[in-house]
Write an enzyme that holds these catalytic residues in place. Structure first.
Site, PDB file in Angstrom:
ATOM      1  CG  HIS A  93      -1.641  -1.411   1.283  1.00 46.22           C
ATOM      2  ND1 HIS A  93      -2.637  -1.838   0.443  1.00 46.22           N
ATOM      3  CD2 HIS A  93      -1.362  -2.454   2.114  1.00 46.22           C
ATOM      4  CE1 HIS A  93      -2.958  -3.095   0.767  1.00 46.22           C
ATOM      5  NE2 HIS A  93      -2.203  -3.491   1.756  1.00 46.22           N
ATOM      6  CD  GLU A 130      -1.903  -3.839   5.013  1.00 45.09           C
ATOM      7  OE1 GLU A 130      -3.107  -3.578   4.812  1.00 45.09           O
ATOM      8  OE2 GLU A 130      -1.301  -4.754   4.424  1.00 45.09           O
ATOM      9  CG  HIS A 185       0.829  -6.819   2.414  1.00 43.08           C
ATOM     10  ND1 HIS A 185      -0.050  -5.912   1.873  1.00 43.08           N
ATOM     11  CD2 HIS A 185       1.709  -7.138   1.428  1.00 43.08           C
ATOM     12  CE1 HIS A 185       0.277  -5.694   0.598  1.00 43.08           C
ATOM     13  NE2 HIS A 185       1.335  -6.432   0.310  1.00 43.08           N
ATOM     14  CD  GLU A 267      -1.538 -10.066   4.481  1.00 43.35           C
ATOM     15  OE1 GLU A 267      -1.405  -9.112   5.284  1.00 43.35           O
ATOM     16  OE2 GLU A 267      -2.156  -9.957   3.396  1.00 43.35           O
TER      17      GLU A 267
HETATM   18 ZN   LIG Z   1      -1.967  -5.386   2.600  1.00 40.88          ZN
END
Ligand SMILES: [Zn+2]
Length: 303
Positions: A93, A130, A185, A267
């Site tokens: 992102h 995030e 992430h 993640e």
């Molecule tokens: Zn993400």
């Protein structure tokens, strides 16, 4: 976060190809595989060794030149075990994505289909985003890898208004001819869902996407990272994805589909769970997370 949360789905990118076939055993876990647009040919492989690399990697070379992050492509310090290795870090992102909904919603071609350019990512209940998290861990990770002599490049460093789009994120790793790419992430899943998982590319062959050369080495990279991340952080593999293995295979992420070099996502935890969030918002824990990822990359690269 990656399509598994209340937030808009995250991202991916286009591809080219190199011929490196690896036969393999069947994948243990295939998750989130929307049927129809890709060929799951059951070739994935354990432990293909990374390609040898002794590139001098001069500053300014590679994709950084196109996105303003060329300055990041500095060779690591002197020698070091990772001298000559190129690692691309993809901070998931971009903090600016929230202000650029129109641009990041614009579809791009990911081989199998078209998908949003990028997404905002998720956030903790206290508003730690995030995108902030991924940049912080990525900076820590870059320092650790450079200390070992690696040449490190970012896909972005919040030095652009939004994005890059998922196809460009993949292209940056490809152009750099990276020995390894890690997209950082944190997830946006339900309360009670905890732990980390790595996301591995599924066998995909459609349009500009052909992951057959990278499925095996990416799995090896991801398995190294899953092991070292658990050790460094004390976190357990996700209790909500991957069946406790800490890894999930996906065919719907452009950043993986379009990669021609070994690449995984991680993640690191679930931002929407208060217990995981207390870890993700702690700088000391983020340093452990970066250490875990760095150790996995280096053990993979040093084979
Ligand atoms: Zn993400």
């Amino acid at each position: 976060m990656h399509d598994d949360s209340p937030h808009p789905p995250p991202s991916s990118a286009p591809a080219s190809r190199r011929r490196r076939r690896r036969l393999v055993a069947a994948l243990a876990v295939v998750a989130a595989v929307p049927a129809g647009w890709f060929a799951l040919d059951a070739l994935a492989g354990p432990g293909a060794p990374p390609k040898p690399s002794a590139r001098p990697a001069p500053a300014g070379e590679g994709p950084g030149a196109s996105n303003g992050t060329a300055g990041d492509r500095k060779p690591g310090h002197g020698g070091g075990p990772l001298a000559g290795k190129v690692v691309v870090i993809d901070p998931g992102h971009n903090p600016g994505n929230f202000q650029h909904a129109r641009e990041i919603n614009e579809p791009v071609d990911i081989g199998t289909n078209r998908k949003e350019c990028d997404t905002t990512g998720t956030a903790t209940n206290t508003g730690y985003t995030e995108a902030e998290f991924t940049l912080d861990v990525s900076h820590r990770l870059r320092t650790l890898l450079r200390d070992q002599g690696a040449t490190v490049e970012f896909t972005h460093d919040a030095d652009r208004p939004y994005g890059p789009c998922i196809d460009e994120r993949a292209r940056i790793g490809n152009t750099a001819e990276a020995d390894a790419v890690v997209s950082v992430h944190a997830d946006g899943s339900a309360v009670g869902n905890r732990g980390f998982h790595v996301i591995l590319p599924a066998p995909v062959r459609a349009g500009a996407a052909d992951t057959s050369p990278i499925v095996g080495p990416s799995r090896a990279l991801g398995e190294h990272i899953a092991g070292t991340f658990a050790r460094a952080t004390g976190s357990a593999p996700a209790n909500y994805a991957g069946g406790g293995t800490g890894s999930v295979v996906r065919a719907d992420l452009g950043g993986l589909n379009l990669s021609t070099v070994p690449k995984v996502f991680i993640e690191c935890g679930n931002m929407r769970d208060p217990k995981d969030a207390s870890l993700l918002t702690d700088a000391a824990w983020r340093q452990k997370a970066a250490r875990g990822i760095a150790d996995g990359i280096s053990t993979y690269l040093l084979g």
